[in-house]
Motif scaffolding. Structure first.
Motif, mmCIF file in Angstrom:
data_model
loop_
_atom_site.group_PDB
_atom_site.id
_atom_site.type_symbol
_atom_site.label_atom_id
_atom_site.label_comp_id
_atom_site.label_asym_id
_atom_site.label_seq_id
_atom_site.Cartn_x
_atom_site.Cartn_y
_atom_site.Cartn_z
ATOM 1 N N MET A 1 0.847 -1.166 0.000
ATOM 2 C CA MET A 1 0.000 0.000 0.000
ATOM 3 C C MET A 1 0.902 1.241 0.000
ATOM 4 S SD MET A 1 -2.618 1.296 3.039
ATOM 5 C CE MET A 1 -2.665 -0.325 3.665
ATOM 6 N N PRO A 2 0.671 2.175 -0.923
ATOM 7 C CA PRO A 2 1.508 3.376 -0.971
ATOM 8 C C PRO A 2 1.228 4.289 0.220
ATOM 9 C CG PRO A 2 -0.244 3.518 -2.610
ATOM 10 C CD PRO A 2 -0.319 2.150 -2.005
ATOM 11 N N THR A 3 2.238 5.113 0.550
ATOM 12 C CA THR A 3 2.150 6.019 1.689
ATOM 13 C C THR A 3 2.380 7.455 1.237
ATOM 14 O OG1 THR A 3 2.944 4.315 3.201
ATOM 15 C CG2 THR A 3 3.168 6.593 3.939
ATOM 16 N N VAL A 4 1.579 8.370 1.766
ATOM 17 C CA VAL A 4 1.736 9.802 1.524
ATOM 18 C C VAL A 4 1.949 10.493 2.862
ATOM 19 C CG1 VAL A 4 -0.765 10.239 1.580
ATOM 20 C CG2 VAL A 4 0.744 11.865 0.415
ATOM 21 N N LEU A 5 2.839 11.473 2.883
ATOM 22 C CA LEU A 5 3.011 12.323 4.048
ATOM 23 C C LEU A 5 2.596 13.725 3.628
ATOM 24 C CD1 LEU A 5 5.747 12.356 6.677
ATOM 25 C CD2 LEU A 5 5.047 14.524 5.657
ATOM 26 N N ILE A 6 1.667 14.307 4.378
ATOM 27 C CA ILE A 6 1.105 15.614 4.049
ATOM 28 C C ILE A 6 1.361 16.572 5.202
ATOM 29 C CG2 ILE A 6 -1.001 16.886 3.462
ATOM 30 C CD1 ILE A 6 -2.149 14.046 2.606
ATOM 31 N N THR A 7 2.034 17.694 4.925
ATOM 32 C CA THR A 7 2.201 18.719 5.958
ATOM 33 C C THR A 7 1.012 19.673 5.894
ATOM 34 O OG1 THR A 7 3.461 20.315 4.624
ATOM 35 C CG2 THR A 7 4.720 18.559 5.716
ATOM 36 N N GLY A 8 0.704 20.265 7.018
ATOM 37 C CA GLY A 8 -0.431 21.205 7.062
ATOM 38 C C GLY A 8 -1.748 20.517 6.785
ATOM 39 N N ALA A 9 -1.955 19.367 7.417
ATOM 40 C CA ALA A 9 -3.106 18.518 7.100
ATOM 41 C C ALA A 9 -4.321 18.756 7.994
ATOM 42 C CB ALA A 9 -2.690 17.047 7.183
ATOM 43 N N SER A 10 -4.304 19.768 8.824
ATOM 44 C CA SER A 10 -5.414 19.940 9.765
ATOM 45 C C SER A 10 -6.629 20.642 9.176
ATOM 46 C CB SER A 10 -4.945 20.709 11.008
ATOM 47 O OG SER A 10 -4.531 22.012 10.651
ATOM 48 N N ARG A 11 -6.456 21.315 8.033
ATOM 49 C CA ARG A 11 -7.592 22.033 7.446
ATOM 50 C C ARG A 11 -7.311 22.331 5.977
ATOM 51 N NH1 ARG A 11 -6.564 27.705 7.533
ATOM 52 N NH2 ARG A 11 -4.623 28.154 8.593
ATOM 53 N N GLY A 12 -8.273 22.906 5.320
ATOM 54 C CA GLY A 12 -8.099 23.367 3.948
ATOM 55 C C GLY A 12 -7.646 22.286 2.976
ATOM 56 N N LEU A 13 -6.721 22.675 2.107
ATOM 57 C CA LEU A 13 -6.217 21.730 1.103
ATOM 58 C C LEU A 13 -5.586 20.502 1.735
ATOM 59 C CD1 LEU A 13 -4.518 24.105 -1.500
ATOM 60 C CD2 LEU A 13 -6.597 22.768 -1.810
ATOM 61 N N GLY A 14 -4.839 20.699 2.809
ATOM 62 C CA GLY A 14 -4.184 19.567 3.468
ATOM 63 C C GLY A 14 -5.169 18.519 3.931
ATOM 64 N N LEU A 15 -6.248 18.941 4.574
ATOM 65 C CA LEU A 15 -7.268 18.007 5.043
ATOM 66 C C LEU A 15 -7.948 17.324 3.861
ATOM 67 C CD1 LEU A 15 -8.767 16.715 7.376
ATOM 68 C CD2 LEU A 15 -10.275 18.727 7.429
ATOM 69 N N GLU A 16 -8.180 18.062 2.802
ATOM 70 C CA GLU A 16 -8.793 17.445 1.620
ATOM 71 C C GLU A 16 -7.848 16.445 0.968
ATOM 72 O OE1 GLU A 16 -11.740 16.277 -0.889
ATOM 73 O OE2 GLU A 16 -11.895 17.460 0.950
ATOM 74 N N PHE A 17 -6.554 16.734 0.954
ATOM 75 C CA PHE A 17 -5.586 15.745 0.463
ATOM 76 C C PHE A 17 -5.681 14.463 1.287
ATOM 77 C CE2 PHE A 17 -2.681 19.264 -1.236
ATOM 78 C CZ PHE A 17 -2.951 18.971 -2.565
ATOM 79 N N VAL A 18 -5.793 14.604 2.604
ATOM 80 C CA VAL A 18 -5.935 13.432 3.477
ATOM 81 C C VAL A 18 -7.149 12.620 3.045
ATOM 82 C CG1 VAL A 18 -6.420 12.641 5.831
ATOM 83 C CG2 VAL A 18 -4.756 14.488 5.447
ATOM 84 N N ARG A 19 -8.279 13.274 2.883
ATOM 85 C CA ARG A 19 -9.518 12.577 2.489
ATOM 86 C C ARG A 19 -9.358 11.864 1.148
ATOM 87 N NH1 ARG A 19 -12.324 17.727 4.238
ATOM 88 N NH2 ARG A 19 -13.182 17.237 6.285
ATOM 89 N N GLN A 20 -8.779 12.545 0.177
ATOM 90 C CA GLN A 20 -8.672 11.979 -1.167
ATOM 91 C C GLN A 20 -7.691 10.804 -1.225
ATOM 92 O OE1 GLN A 20 -10.692 12.756 -3.754
ATOM 93 N NE2 GLN A 20 -11.730 14.051 -2.258
ATOM 94 N N TYR A 21 -6.545 10.927 -0.561
ATOM 95 C CA TYR A 21 -5.592 9.807 -0.553
ATOM 96 C C TYR A 21 -6.163 8.617 0.205
ATOM 97 C CZ TYR A 21 -1.630 12.023 -2.872
ATOM 98 O OH TYR A 21 -0.792 12.594 -3.800
ATOM 99 N N LEU A 22 -6.859 8.890 1.295
ATOM 100 C CA LEU A 22 -7.499 7.824 2.056
ATOM 101 C C LEU A 22 -8.537 7.112 1.192
ATOM 102 C CD1 LEU A 22 -7.733 6.453 4.801
ATOM 103 C CD2 LEU A 22 -9.394 8.211 5.443
ATOM 104 N N LYS A 23 -9.334 7.883 0.487
ATOM 105 C CA LYS A 23 -10.354 7.320 -0.411
ATOM 106 C C LYS A 23 -9.720 6.449 -1.496
ATOM 107 C CE LYS A 23 -14.176 8.967 -3.289
ATOM 108 N NZ LYS A 23 -14.858 10.177 -3.774
ATOM 109 N N ALA A 24 -8.514 6.819 -1.917
ATOM 110 C CA ALA A 24 -7.807 6.052 -2.960
ATOM 111 C C ALA A 24 -7.076 4.836 -2.386
ATOM 112 C CB ALA A 24 -6.815 6.963 -3.686
#
Length: 159
Positions: A1-24
């Motif tokens: 399973m691939p791994t992504v590390l996202i900085t600034g993930a508590s809100r905005g674009l960062g939080l949406e990146f979390v949601r989208q990578y998780l969904k994928a």
């Protein structure tokens, strides 16, 4: 399973990146300054069956970056997304640039991504996908420059 590390993930674009990578179907390492205050991120992580890890990382604190890099180690990071940043003053002109204020903007938006990328180079290098991305807001767009600032810069160039 691939791994992504996202900085600034508590809100905005960062939080949406979390949601989208998780969904994928990715494993997500989500970083933020204050996980105890990141209600949205904690809610996403709570429903993710262990696929979201929340780590403390304050881009304004170099030791924080070092601690994160030690914790990640050489664990493969397929995608590193340096998303954390600040806008800076909105009411400036080239004549009113404040070195201390803009120095902080540069430290957060330029030096911090460089630092985390350098510290996590080995983790990205051992991954399958090997991608680092550096996110900017509309503020980073030359096409979105404020007219007043553009005019002041144009006048200064003519002198």
């Amino acid at each position: 399973m691939p791994t992504v590390l996202i900085t600034g993930a508590s809100r905005g674009l960062g939080l949406e990146f979390v949601r989208q990578y998780l969904k994928a179907g990715w494993q997500v390492i989500a970083t933020c300054r204050a996980p105890d205050k990141a209600d949205g991120l904690r809610a996403v992580a709570g429903g993710a069956n262990g696929k979201v890890e929340i780590e403390v990382y304050d881009v304004t604190d170099a030791p924080s970056a070092e601690r994160l890099a030690i914790k990640v180690g050489k664990r493969p990071i397929d995608h590193l997304i340096a998303n954390a940043g600040v806008i800076g003053p909105r009411d400036y002109t080239p004549a009113t640039v404040d070195d201390a204020t803009w120095g902080e903007v540069m430290r957060v938006n330029v030096m911090a991504p460089l630092r985390i990328a350098t510290l996590l180079t080995d983790a990205v290098a051992v991954s399958e996908r090997k991608l680092m991305a550096f996110v900017s807001s509309r503020l980073g767009s030359m096409g979105s420059t404020r007219p007043a600032a553009s005019m002041s810069i144009a006048r200064a160039r003519r002198r």
